[in-house]
Write an enzyme that holds these catalytic residues in place. Structure first.
Site, short mmCIF file in Angstrom:
data_model
loop_
_atom_site.label_atom_id
_atom_site.label_comp_id
_atom_site.label_asym_id
_atom_site.label_seq_id
_atom_site.Cartn_x
_atom_site.Cartn_y
_atom_site.Cartn_z
N LYS A 90 -8.43 -36.27 3.44
CA LYS A 90 -9.06 -36.65 2.83
C LYS A 90 -9.04 -38.43 2.94
CE LYS A 90 -12.39 -36.25 -1.26
NZ LYS A 90 -13.22 -35.71 -1.01
C1 LIG Z 1 -16.46 -33.76 3.13
C2 LIG Z 1 -16.37 -33.28 2.13
N1 LIG Z 1 -16.72 -32.02 2.32
C3 LIG Z 1 -16.67 -31.43 1.48
C4 LIG Z 1 -16.14 -31.44 0.09
C5 LIG Z 1 -15.52 -30.21 -0.78
O1 LIG Z 1 -14.36 -30.63 -1.73
P1 LIG Z 1 -13.92 -29.86 -2.57
O2 LIG Z 1 -14.93 -28.86 -3.25
O3 LIG Z 1 -12.16 -30.06 -2.57
O4 LIG Z 1 -14.43 -31.47 -3.64
C6 LIG Z 1 -15.60 -32.75 -0.38
C7 LIG Z 1 -15.27 -33.51 -1.70
O5 LIG Z 1 -14.05 -33.56 -2.13
C8 LIG Z 1 -16.31 -33.74 1.18
O6 LIG Z 1 -16.09 -34.80 0.54
#
Ligand SMILES: Cc1ncc(COP(=O)(O)O)c(C=O)c1O
Length: 315
Positions: free
Chosen positions: A159
């Site tokens: 991320k």
């Molecule tokens: C591109 C993307 N996909 C999926 C998610 C979902 O991830 P999470 O459930 O860990 O927040 C997020 C959020 O962080 C995201 O930014």
């Protein structure tokens, strides 16, 4: 959303007033997006505020940092303590938590070698990302002309700040055409994910989602929902999802820390479940919110209480 109620920021080891947490315009991350971050939610529970899956989020933060060659100079315990202290100081019952590690000021060479790694944590109350109405009645989604970048272009499971310009382009384009959220396809034309959410579809009472082979961030909410759906007795199928699979699904929903579990009621004019939240989505959503609010005993381990519980048996 607004930062109106945020009064302090944790920065490089201490809590400072919000207005003092500034950064110079020459910061490397501002120019090149060289940061890694997390987003988590702290929920109100009968035993005080509790952070949902804090450990998993911090694990992913360290993994994102490793992929990008950053050495976070704080331990997981130190960051946990910092997050809890910051929430407690604000007296928030519930909030969103955003740790960010980024390269600061020293040079604007692309290689950030000499730039200091700054570590900050922000907290603020954040209503449901796609709206309370969206949580109950579902959101309208459009397939983005922008593709999700492939893992050979950038690590999709990390991320990192800069990669989010892909999501920003997609969501702006979707909103400009009157939709609530964008859905990005991967370079092979299968469904990847939303601009900030993973995707699930339901067909014939079975639940389907994709994985990192389809250029998605491996969401922590996705993981929670897989476990919850299995515990509810649904078969989970992990594999590619085509656009046709989605359009012909009985139900579809997004998962994410910000968006939680949000039903999809329309994709580019095609109604999903007649444009209403479906029964499977509703069941999973209820169990998810029971877990986040500490009402579901089975998932109590997913919560880190901001003020540690002293009553025996709570942890
Ligand atoms: C591109 C993307 N996909 C999926 C998610 C979902 O991830 P999470 O459930 O860990 O927040 C997020 C959020 O962080 C995201 O930014």
């Amino acid at each position: 959303m607004s930062f109106d109620q945020s009064k302090w920021v944790w920065r490089n080891g201490s809590i400072v007033p919000w207005e003092d947490a500034t950064t110079h315009v020459s910061a490397h991350a501002l120019h090149y997006g060289s940061g890694v971050f997390e987003g988590m939610r702290c929920y109100e529970t009968a035993d005080g505020p509790a952070i949902f899956r804090l450990e998993e989020h911090l694990d992913r933060l360290y993994q994102s940092a490793t992929v990008h060659g950053m050495d976070i100079p704080y331990t997981c315990e130190e960051l946990t303590e910092a997050i809890c202290e910051l929430i407690d100081r604000h007296d928030f019952k519930s909030c969103y938590v955003r740790p960010l590690c980024y390269y600061g000021t020293s040079s604007l060479s692309l290689h950030p070698a000499r730039c200091p790694l700054e570590v900050v944590i922000l907290v603020w109350p954040w209503a449901p990302y796609l709206g309370a109405e969206g949580l109950e009645h579902g959101v309208r989604v459009t397939v983005s002309p922008w593709k999700k970048f492939h893992s050979e272009m950038m690590p999709t499971t990390a991320k990192a700040s800069g990669q989010y310009i892909n999501s920003v382009l997609a969501v702006r384009e979707a909103v400009s055409r009157g939709f609530d959220e964008a859905l990005l396809l991967d370079v092979e034309g299968n469904v990847a994910e939303g601009s900030g959410e993973n995707l699930f579809v339901v067909k014939d009472n079975q639940v389907f989602t994709n994985d990192e082979r389809h250029s998605i961030l491996l969401g922590i909410t996705r993981d929670a929902v897989i476990q919850i759906a299995r515990d509810l007795g649904y078969e989970i199928n992990i594999g590619p999802i085509s656009l046709t699979d989605l359009l012909k699904s009985d139900e579809a929903f997004f998962t994410g820390t910000a968006a939680e579990v949000t039903p999809i009621r329309e994709v580019d004019g095609t109604l999903i479940n007649n444009g209403e939240r479906g029964p499977v989505t509703k069941e999973i959503q209820s169990a998810f919110f029971a877990a986040t609010s500490g009402r579901h005993q089975r998932y109590r381990d997913w919560l880190t209480y901001v003020v540690p519980q002293t009553v025996a048996g709570i942890h």
